[in-house]
Design a protein around this motif. Structure first.
Motif, PDB file in Angstrom:
ATOM      1  N   GLY A 126      35.599  44.575  39.668  1.00 12.42           N
ATOM      2  CA  GLY A 126      35.185  45.822  39.594  1.00 12.42           C
ATOM      3  C   GLY A 126      34.845  46.359  38.095  1.00 12.42           C
TER       4      GLY A 126
ATOM      5  N   ARG B 280      38.488  39.860  47.209  1.00 15.57           N
ATOM      6  CA  ARG B 280      38.880  38.706  46.273  1.00 15.57           C
ATOM      7  C   ARG B 280      40.371  38.206  47.379  1.00 15.57           C
TER       8      ARG B 280
ATOM      9  N   LYS C 120      45.592  42.030  47.141  1.00 16.59           N
ATOM     10  CA  LYS C 120      44.565  42.677  48.113  1.00 16.59           C
ATOM     11  C   LYS C 120      45.279  42.318  49.607  1.00 16.59           C
TER      12      LYS C 120
ATOM     13  N   GLY D 279      33.509  32.353  49.780  1.00 11.64           N
ATOM     14  CA  GLY D 279      32.551  32.331  48.578  1.00 11.64           C
ATOM     15  C   GLY D 279      32.079  33.852  48.289  1.00 11.64           C
ATOM     16  N   TYR D 280      31.378  33.968  47.312  1.00 10.29           N
ATOM     17  CA  TYR D 280      30.897  35.290  46.610  1.00 10.29           C
ATOM     18  C   TYR D 280      29.305  35.451  47.100  1.00 10.29           C
ATOM     19  N   ASP D 281      29.293  36.382  47.981  1.00  8.51           N
ATOM     20  CA  ASP D 281      27.765  36.622  48.525  1.00  8.51           C
ATOM     21  C   ASP D 281      27.524  38.094  48.528  1.00  8.51           C
TER      22      ASP D 281
ATOM     23  N   LEU E 118      36.476  49.607  45.220  1.00 10.14           N
ATOM     24  CA  LEU E 118      35.190  49.943  45.427  1.00 10.14           C
ATOM     25  C   LEU E 118      34.707  49.630  46.825  1.00 10.14           C
ATOM     26  N   THR E 119      35.220  48.706  47.233  1.00 11.14           N
ATOM     27  CA  THR E 119      34.825  48.299  48.651  1.00 11.14           C
ATOM     28  C   THR E 119      35.017  49.533  49.718  1.00 11.14           C
TER      29      THR E 119
HETATM   30  P1  ADP Z   1      38.553  43.868  42.300  1.00  9.42           P
HETATM   31  O1  ADP Z   1      37.646  44.305  41.139  1.00  9.42           O
HETATM   32  O2  ADP Z   1      40.021  44.131  42.314  1.00  9.42           O
HETATM   33  O3  ADP Z   1      38.135  42.697  42.888  1.00  9.42           O
HETATM   34  P2  ADP Z   1      37.232  46.141  43.834  1.00  9.42           P
HETATM   35  O4  ADP Z   1      37.320  46.690  45.048  1.00  9.42           O
HETATM   36  O5  ADP Z   1      37.452  47.263  42.550  1.00  9.42           O
HETATM   37  O6  ADP Z   1      38.253  45.030  43.427  1.00  9.42           O
HETATM   38  O7  ADP Z   1      35.599  45.634  43.391  1.00  9.42           O
HETATM   39  C1  ADP Z   1      35.361  44.256  44.179  1.00  9.42           C
HETATM   40  C2  ADP Z   1      33.755  44.330  44.114  1.00  9.42           C
HETATM   41  O8  ADP Z   1      33.338  43.194  44.195  1.00  9.42           O
HETATM   42  C3  ADP Z   1      33.317  45.176  45.351  1.00  9.42           C
HETATM   43  O9  ADP Z   1      31.986  45.562  44.804  1.00  9.42           O
HETATM   44  C4  ADP Z   1      33.190  44.200  46.369  1.00  9.42           C
HETATM   45  O10 ADP Z   1      32.111  44.561  47.429  1.00  9.42           O
HETATM   46  C5  ADP Z   1      32.918  42.816  45.517  1.00  9.42           C
HETATM   47  N1  ADP Z   1      33.131  41.736  46.281  1.00  9.42           N
HETATM   48  C6  ADP Z   1      34.414  41.085  46.358  1.00  9.42           C
HETATM   49  N2  ADP Z   1      34.438  40.121  46.941  1.00  9.42           N
HETATM   50  C7  ADP Z   1      33.020  39.633  47.180  1.00  9.42           C
HETATM   51  C8  ADP Z   1      32.456  38.545  47.856  1.00  9.42           C
HETATM   52  N3  ADP Z   1      33.285  37.542  48.264  1.00  9.42           N
HETATM   53  N4  ADP Z   1      31.217  38.541  47.771  1.00  9.42           N
HETATM   54  C9  ADP Z   1      30.504  39.660  47.572  1.00  9.42           C
HETATM   55  N5  ADP Z   1      31.139  40.755  46.909  1.00  9.42           N
HETATM   56  C10 ADP Z   1      32.181  40.868  46.684  1.00  9.42           C
END
Ligand code: ADP
Length: 482
Positions: A21, A303, A308, A357-359, A384-385
């Motif tokens: 974030g 994450r 979390k 994964g990250y997507d 942020l989610t």
């Molecule tokens: P942190 O920074 O502690 O991980 P936040 O909620 O502040 O948590 O921000 C996380 C951001 O990353 C959000 O925008 C969320 O949608 C995004 N995110 C987290 N995991 C994934 C994933 N696996 N794929 C895509 N976006 C992700």
């Protein structure tokens, strides 16, 4: 209104480099501040990805020896940001991520990599060779936190300083490092300086020496002043309570706009939500859930880490299954959690789907297609989610901690009656309480008229940067006037 010049300093900025974030905030705030007369330049380390993005940018300053090698400070514009980039190949030209090598180990010289960033911030903040400096140097997280320390110990007139904590769990504490190595005077090694439990504490130094401290929600600002939430720094934070403020994060409401989002198959908005059904269908198909339009659909985008609280989702799964609901999970991180979620998906095909994964694309679809999003964090500076979820009409089910408290209004009878409800809160953060919240959500879902009322209101909440940007602008003006 005169223009204020702010130098933001950070180790990541969306869309150039992102691990969390922090990058979203650093990437979005400058554009939100510009209309308020605040001009931001963002100083970043010259990682390979950043150097590729800026191409051949002019050199503002050359260091013959910057923590073990030659370096240059280069000014450029990329990804909508005015940048200053510390091009120091001996520190940043590496495979791997911003903090970890390709095998996932921390770089051994991280203390020097980020001391160099802070040193450059202090120099650029003051201005080189008679050039104009900045009114404010704004340091984000421990990687930038020595900047207020350098400015303080260099002496003379200096820009005002702000230290923002995005997550107090990451403190940059380094035993064995000396003030000498960092180019700080011997008297910086003190309880009101950089010393922190017998080591050098980067975040501690920033918290002790910056003119103002901010964190990313009012509730987290209170929590970090307590022994339970302060992670060892609560004493210092209580001591500096007058300088501490909580300013909520926003989200980029052009990227996260369900009415224009190119990543989702059907666009919708607060007063026209019927197209949402198509996104639910598309999400089910994409992740391999059974096509059951009558089943409520829960989503997770996160994450995978202890913070979390996703282990609680595993424990509360029986409530989802018993309610005939489905679960779509997107995330990555700790191996044990990844394995556990994969096993659950295997055991309940069609009802639970997990994508490791990250997507970004799938993250948008999960928000647009789920009925509710689970955010059971044990602590959460802002989060942020849940903001994305509000905007996309997926009701957030959140733990009663940190910024989650400040951004989601629980659908109690009273809040539903006066039309302020936007989701569900639960506390204490246990599997039993998460289960109860899931059951409450299911009950409301089976009452479509009431569900839709909460959903419609959730989607109208302003989760943009506008309001928060105004608070940062005010804070900057306050310390510059002093
Ligand atoms: P942190 O920074 O502690 O991980 P936040 O909620 O502040 O948590 O921000 C996380 C951001 O990353 C959000 O925008 C969320 O949608 C995004 N995110 C987290 N995991 C994934 C994933 N696996 N794929 C895509 N976006 C992700």
């Amino acid at each position: 209104m005169s223009t204020l010049r702010v130098l933001a300093v950070a180790s990541e900025a969306y869309p150039l480099v992102k691990t969390g974030g922090l990058a979203d905030v650093v990437g979005a705030l400058p554009a939100a501040l510009a209309p308020l007369g605040v001009q931001v330049r963002t100083l970043l380390p010259g990682y390979p990805a950043i150097l590729r993005a800026i191409g051949a940018a002019p050199v503002a300053h050359a260091y013959a020896n910057c923590f073990g090698g030659a370096a240059t400070l280069r000014l450029a514009r990329a990804a909508g940001l005015d940048l200053a980039v510390l091009d120091a190949p001996h520190l940043y030209a590496r495979d791997g991520g911003p903090y970890l090598d390709a095998r996932g180990e921390e770089y051994g010289d991280n203390p020097l990599r980020f001391a160099a960033l802070a040193r450059a911030a202090a120099d650029l903040g003051r201005g080189f060779g008679g050039q104009a400096g900045f009114d404010v140097v704004h340091a984000h997280d421990w990687q930038a936190a020595l900047a207020p320390a350098y400015l303080h110990y260099d002496g003379g007139t200096r820009p005002a300083t702000v230290m923002t904590v995005h997550n107090l769990a990451f403190q940059g504490r380094f035993p064995g490092l000396t003030v000498d190595t960092l180019g700080l005077p011997w008297h910086a090694w003190a309880i009101d300086g950089v010393e922190y439990y017998g080591a050098i504490g980067y975040l501690k130094a920033g918290l002790a020496l910056a003119d103002r401290i901010t964190t990313v929600s009012p509730t987290y600002a209170r929590e970090i002043c307590t022994p339970e939430g302060g992670m060892g720094l609560d004493g210092l934070l209580r001591h500096r309570a007058q300088a501490l403020r909580g300013i909520l994060n926003g989200i980029d409401d052009t990227t996260w706009n369900p009415a224009t989002d190119p990543r989702i198959p059907a666009r919708f908005h607060a007063t026209r939500r019927t197209a949402r059904v198509r996104n639910r269908l598309a999400l089910r198909e994409r992740v391999g859930l059974a096509p059951r339009p009558e089943a409520p659909l829960f989503g997770v985008v996160s994450r995978f880490s202890w913070q979390k609280g996703l282990d609680l989702v595993l424990e509360a799964l029986p409530a989802i299954l018993a309610g005939g609901a489905q679960l779509a999970v997107l995330g990555s991180g700790e191996r044990a959690l990844e394995k556990a979620f994969a096993a659950v998906a295997n055991a309940h095909p069609g009802q639970v789907a997990v994508r490791l994964g990250y997507d970004e694309d799938l993250a948008h679809l999960v928000q647009a297609g789920s009925d509710a999003i689970l955010v059971p964090s044990r602590f959460e500076p802002c989060g942020l989610t849940q903001l994305c979820a509000l905007r996309y009409g997926a009701l957030p089910i959140v733990a009663r901690v940190g910024g989650l408290v400040d951004t989601v209004v629980d659908a109690s009878d009273a809040a539903q009656a006066d039309g302020t409800a936007t989701g569900f809160q639960f506390g204490p953060v246990t599997a039993a309480e998460l289960t109860r919240a899931i059951e409450r959500a299911l009950a409301l879902w089976h009452d479509p008229r009431r569900w839709r009322r909460v959903q419609a209101h959730a989607m109208t909440i302003d989760v943009s940067w506008r309001r928060s940007a105004a608070q940062y602008a005010e804070l900057y003006r306050e310390i510059v006037r002093r």
